[in-house]
Scaffold this active site. Structure first.
Site, PDB file in Angstrom:
ATOM      1  N   GLY A  95       0.808  -1.213   0.000  1.00  0.00           N
ATOM      2  CA  GLY A  95       0.000   0.000   0.000  1.00  0.00           C
ATOM      3  C   GLY A  95       0.841   1.262   0.000  1.00  0.00           C
ATOM      4  O   GLY A  95       0.336   2.361  -0.227  1.00  0.00           O
ATOM      5  N   ARG A  96       2.118   1.096   0.292  1.00  0.00           N
ATOM      6  CA  ARG A  96       3.001   2.278   0.298  1.00  0.00           C
ATOM      7  C   ARG A  96       4.415   1.876  -0.079  1.00  0.00           C
ATOM      8  O   ARG A  96       5.389   2.462   0.420  1.00  0.00           O
ATOM      9  CB  ARG A  96       2.983   2.948   1.658  1.00  0.00           C
ATOM     10  CG  ARG A  96       3.342   2.012   2.806  1.00  0.00           C
ATOM     11  CD  ARG A  96       3.663   2.817   4.016  1.00  0.00           C
ATOM     12  NE  ARG A  96       3.833   1.955   5.176  1.00  0.00           N
ATOM     13  CZ  ARG A  96       4.213   2.415   6.342  1.00  0.00           C
ATOM     14  NH1 ARG A  96       4.456   3.691   6.494  1.00  0.00           N
ATOM     15  NH2 ARG A  96       4.360   1.606   7.359  1.00  0.00           N
ATOM     16  N   LYS A 116       9.962   2.062   0.389  1.00  0.00           N
ATOM     17  CA  LYS A 116       8.842   2.028   1.343  1.00  0.00           C
ATOM     18  C   LYS A 116       8.510   3.467   1.728  1.00  0.00           C
ATOM     19  O   LYS A 116       9.389   4.206   2.166  1.00  0.00           O
ATOM     20  CB  LYS A 116       9.271   1.212   2.573  1.00  0.00           C
ATOM     21  CG  LYS A 116       8.205   1.028   3.626  1.00  0.00           C
ATOM     22  CD  LYS A 116       8.667  -0.036   4.627  1.00  0.00           C
ATOM     23  CE  LYS A 116       7.776  -0.131   5.824  1.00  0.00           C
ATOM     24  NZ  LYS A 116       8.229  -1.147   6.778  1.00  0.00           N
ATOM     25  N   GLY A 129      -0.119   6.142   1.590  1.00  0.00           N
ATOM     26  CA  GLY A 129       1.023   5.656   0.800  1.00  0.00           C
ATOM     27  C   GLY A 129       2.364   6.185   1.277  1.00  0.00           C
ATOM     28  O   GLY A 129       3.396   5.914   0.670  1.00  0.00           O
ATOM     29  N   ARG A 186       5.909 -13.574   0.685  1.00  0.00           N
ATOM     30  CA  ARG A 186       5.455 -13.788   2.058  1.00  0.00           C
ATOM     31  C   ARG A 186       4.508 -14.976   2.105  1.00  0.00           C
ATOM     32  O   ARG A 186       3.953 -15.365   1.078  1.00  0.00           O
ATOM     33  CB  ARG A 186       4.658 -12.553   2.525  1.00  0.00           C
ATOM     34  CG  ARG A 186       5.367 -11.258   2.330  1.00  0.00           C
ATOM     35  CD  ARG A 186       4.416 -10.173   1.814  1.00  0.00           C
ATOM     36  NE  ARG A 186       5.176  -8.984   1.387  1.00  0.00           N
ATOM     37  CZ  ARG A 186       5.510  -7.990   2.177  1.00  0.00           C
ATOM     38  NH1 ARG A 186       5.120  -8.003   3.416  1.00  0.00           N
ATOM     39  NH2 ARG A 186       6.230  -6.990   1.736  1.00  0.00           N
ATOM     40  N   ASP A 255       1.438 -11.833   6.602  1.00  0.00           N
ATOM     41  CA  ASP A 255       2.017 -11.008   5.522  1.00  0.00           C
ATOM     42  C   ASP A 255       3.397 -10.508   5.912  1.00  0.00           C
ATOM     43  O   ASP A 255       4.127  -9.984   5.067  1.00  0.00           O
ATOM     44  CB  ASP A 255       1.102  -9.825   5.192  1.00  0.00           C
ATOM     45  CG  ASP A 255       0.781  -8.980   6.415  1.00  0.00           C
ATOM     46  OD1 ASP A 255       0.187  -9.524   7.363  1.00  0.00           O
ATOM     47  OD2 ASP A 255       1.150  -7.798   6.435  1.00  0.00           O
ATOM     48  N   ASN A 256       3.761 -10.649   7.177  1.00  0.00           N
ATOM     49  CA  ASN A 256       5.086 -10.230   7.623  1.00  0.00           C
ATOM     50  C   ASN A 256       5.988 -11.432   7.886  1.00  0.00           C
ATOM     51  O   ASN A 256       6.961 -11.330   8.629  1.00  0.00           O
ATOM     52  CB  ASN A 256       4.976  -9.371   8.886  1.00  0.00           C
ATOM     53  CG  ASN A 256       4.345  -8.018   8.602  1.00  0.00           C
ATOM     54  OD1 ASN A 256       4.364  -7.543   7.460  1.00  0.00           O
ATOM     55  ND2 ASN A 256       3.788  -7.392   9.613  1.00  0.00           N
ATOM     56  N   ASP A 265       9.751  -6.133   8.016  1.00  0.00           N
ATOM     57  CA  ASP A 265       8.777  -5.170   8.537  1.00  0.00           C
ATOM     58  C   ASP A 265       8.982  -4.836  10.005  1.00  0.00           C
ATOM     59  O   ASP A 265       8.298  -5.355  10.885  1.00  0.00           O
ATOM     60  CB  ASP A 265       7.338  -5.655   8.282  1.00  0.00           C
ATOM     61  CG  ASP A 265       6.785  -4.965   7.047  1.00  0.00           C
ATOM     62  OD1 ASP A 265       7.545  -4.228   6.402  1.00  0.00           O
ATOM     63  OD2 ASP A 265       5.604  -5.158   6.726  1.00  0.00           O
TER      64      ASP A 265
HETATM   65  P1  AMP Z   1       2.464  -3.458   7.935  1.00  0.00           P
HETATM   66  O1  AMP Z   1       1.780  -3.364   9.244  1.00  0.00           O
HETATM   67  O2  AMP Z   1       3.543  -2.448   7.723  1.00  0.00           O
HETATM   68  O3  AMP Z   1       2.876  -4.848   7.593  1.00  0.00           O
HETATM   69  O4  AMP Z   1       1.351  -3.024   6.860  1.00  0.00           O
HETATM   70  C1  AMP Z   1       0.166  -3.741   6.665  1.00  0.00           C
HETATM   71  C2  AMP Z   1      -0.523  -3.270   5.400  1.00  0.00           C
HETATM   72  O5  AMP Z   1      -0.911  -1.905   5.496  1.00  0.00           O
HETATM   73  C3  AMP Z   1       0.332  -3.368   4.147  1.00  0.00           C
HETATM   74  O6  AMP Z   1      -0.531  -3.752   3.093  1.00  0.00           O
HETATM   75  C4  AMP Z   1       0.838  -1.960   3.974  1.00  0.00           C
HETATM   76  O7  AMP Z   1       1.176  -1.694   2.640  1.00  0.00           O
HETATM   77  C5  AMP Z   1      -0.367  -1.150   4.415  1.00  0.00           C
HETATM   78  N1  AMP Z   1      -0.021   0.211   4.874  1.00  0.00           N
HETATM   79  C6  AMP Z   1       0.606   0.553   6.037  1.00  0.00           C
HETATM   80  N2  AMP Z   1       0.741   1.897   6.113  1.00  0.00           N
HETATM   81  C7  AMP Z   1       0.199   2.420   4.987  1.00  0.00           C
HETATM   82  C8  AMP Z   1       0.018   3.753   4.483  1.00  0.00           C
HETATM   83  N3  AMP Z   1       0.436   4.828   5.154  1.00  0.00           N
HETATM   84  N4  AMP Z   1      -0.593   3.885   3.280  1.00  0.00           N
HETATM   85  C9  AMP Z   1      -1.033   2.820   2.599  1.00  0.00           C
HETATM   86  N5  AMP Z   1      -0.908   1.561   3.017  1.00  0.00           N
HETATM   87  C10 AMP Z   1      -0.297   1.345   4.197  1.00  0.00           C
HETATM   88 MG    MG Z   2       3.901  -5.733   6.334  1.00  0.00          MG
END
Ligand code: AMP
Ligand code: MG
Length: 490
Positions: A95-96, A116, A129, A186, A255-256, A265
């Site tokens: 997502g980002r 990232k 993002g 993942r 996913d991590n 992550d």
């Molecule tokens: P994470 O907790 O970093 O593993 O993120 C979990 C999900 O949330 C992943 O799909 C990331 O891409 C998404 N995500 C986290 N922060 C953002 C953000 N600021 N904008 C868009 N997607 C995000």
């Molecule tokens: Mg993640």
């Protein structure tokens, strides 16, 4: 006439992920930022990737690592994946983040380069993002410290400030991290394929994974089971290493969890100070699902989800597929225990094995819990023989335990020097303690003073060195700095 040679950055990209079926990604470019400025650049990592640090460390590198200019050969994309977050399955994806491509090193190794914080993608849901400077520097510090500690991990090549504000609880400086990984596949990528893809797509993903991470098994009749067994083995080894250094990931969602066996992550993660298996750092982990003592079990839970995704590849008969999966998964606990106990033996200076070793280790850990002492520093003190003061070391129970340990040390041929050397290699003198990391981040984010972070990184780059300079970094936090919480506002 003399020629002006263009000094090359050293890019040597392939984009194998694009050869997967298209459900697995969306081709999309990073969104440019206003004023990229390099905050930190990892020269030695750049060199090991075959990149020219002199070309990339300045403005040109800032442009590239902010996503404003693409490296030669890069074909950026966002990866699709799903995942169980705190036990609940959902669609996720980058997502980002943007995968720029795979850098092939001069010695033929392949590494993903991912940005990232590089802007919105079709998987952003309600997110912006973007990422903020503090958490991106945090990932840089902890991932590089993990690498130096010998724990498999993604690495950090650069952090660039974007010159843009990012709205969180308040407006914070934006940043982009360039992350390097043997692979970004993942468990959640396979769950995505199994849930929303066709059989052929799941198979294509598994074949790609075999080719990329386990080529030695790709021609075997039971190659998909081999793939699973290998991931089980790598995760058992990885999580054992986390436990041995006192690392708490904080968000062990599927996913991590990587297929490569690298830690990925670094969000609300931290190193444990006082030994307590119930330690949780993440402010959103209310039930302690991802507490230190639960990590090995959660690893098994995630691997069970991985097996479920792979079932159609194990056997056409579902019952038989489940049986094969269960047999492989049952190995996890044994492997984990084997790696953990081997690591603990080394921490206690033991070269050979004895059937009572596990009891010896568990008794020490129980005493550490009872006396609420610092995990890293207890092993550090045992290594240095500095056990004359402190509540644990002065206790009668510890005196009894020490006798058993000394007796056990006699049951091997190695000299005292060899024991000391093994213990020094196995017990870090320093770890990235939360308060040290926070001090470094505060200086960087609030005062644009990066010197504190750079000094800390230098100390953490050689955690087994036992230098005089490291001593002040080994101090546990003051009572006022406990309890520590990391937040998900990244
Ligand atoms: P994470 O907790 O970093 O593993 O993120 C979990 C999900 O949330 C992943 O799909 C990331 O891409 C998404 N995500 C986290 N922060 C953002 C953000 N600021 N904008 C868009 N997607 C995000
Ligand atoms: Mg993640």
């Amino acid at each position: 006439m003399a020629k002006v040679a263009q000094i090359k950055a050293g890019w040597n990209f392939d984009n194998s992920y694009l050869r997967l079926p298209e459900i697995f990604f969306t081709q999309i470019k990073p969104i440019p930022v206003r004023a990229p400025e390099m905050v930190i650049f990892n020269r030695s990592l750049a060199v090991s990737l075959g990149l020219n640090p002199d070309v990339l460390q300045g403005e040109a590198g800032a442009e590239v690592f902010a996503g404003n200019r693409l490296p030669a050969g890069a074909k950026p994309l966002a990866q699709a994946y799903g995942g169980h977050q705190f036990g609940y399955f959902t669609m996720l994806g980058d997502g980002r983040a943007h995968l720029l491509g795979e850098q092939i090193t001069p010695d033929g190794r392949r590494f993903d380069l991912q940005l990232k914080g590089s802007g919105r993608t079709p998987y952003s849901r309600s997110g912006d993002g973007r990422a903020t400077l503090g958490p991106m520097l945090r990932e840089y510090i902890i991932s590089e410290a993990m690498y130096a500690l010998g724990v498999p991990t993604t690495r950090s090549l650069a952090v660039v400030r974007t010159g843009e504000g990012v709205r969180r609880e308040k407006v914070l400086p934006g940043a982009v991290l360039c992350r390097v990984a043997a692979g970004h596949l993942r468990v959640g990528t396979f769950q995505f394929a199994a849930t929303w893809g066709k059989f052929a797509e799941l198979k294509a993903l598994a074949d790609y994974t075999l080719q990329r991470h386990f080529p030695e098994y790709k021609n075997e009749a039971d190659c998909y089971l081999k793939l699973y067994e290998q991931v089980v083995d790598r995760q058992a080894k990885l999580i054992a290493k986390w436990q041995l250094v006192g690392f708490i990931h904080g968000v062990m969602n599927t996913d991590n969890m990587t297929i490569s066996g690298e830690t990925i992550d670094y969000g609300p993660c931290a190193f444990m100070d006082t030994y307590d298996p119930a330690t949780v750092f993440s402010s959103i982990d209310h039930e302690g699902r991802y507490a230190y003592g639960n990590q090995p079990e959660i690893g098994g839970w995630n691997l069970a989800r991985f097996a479920e995704a792979l079932l159609p590849l194990f056997h056409t008969n579902q019952e038989q597929a489940v049986e094969l999966a269960q047999e492989a998964l049952d190995q996890y606990e044994l492997l984990y225990k084997k790696y953990w106990l081997a690591g603990m033996r080394a921490k206690l200076g033991l070269f050979n094995t004895h059937e009572d070793d596990e009891t010896l280790v568990v008794e020490l850990l129980n005493l550490m819990e009872q006396y609420q002492v610092d995990y890293t520093n207890t092993f550090r003190a045992l290594t240095l023989g500095e056990t004359n003061s402190g509540k644990l070391f002065c206790s009668r129970e510890f005196a009894a335990w020490r006798k058993l340990w000394q007796k056990r040390l006699q049951q091997q041929r190695e000299t005292a020097e060899e024991v000391l050397s093994l213990m020094k290699r196995s017990n870090p003198a320093v770890i990235p303690r939360n308060y040290l990391v926070e001090e470094a981040l505060a200086a960087a984010v609030e005062r644009e003073d990066y010197s504190v972070m750079k000094n800390l990184l230098q100390i953490l780059a050689a955690p087994f060195a036992y230098t005089a300079e490291q001593e002040k970094y080994a101090a546990p936090p003051l009572p006022s700095e406990v309890p520590y919480r990391t937040f998900c506002g990244t």
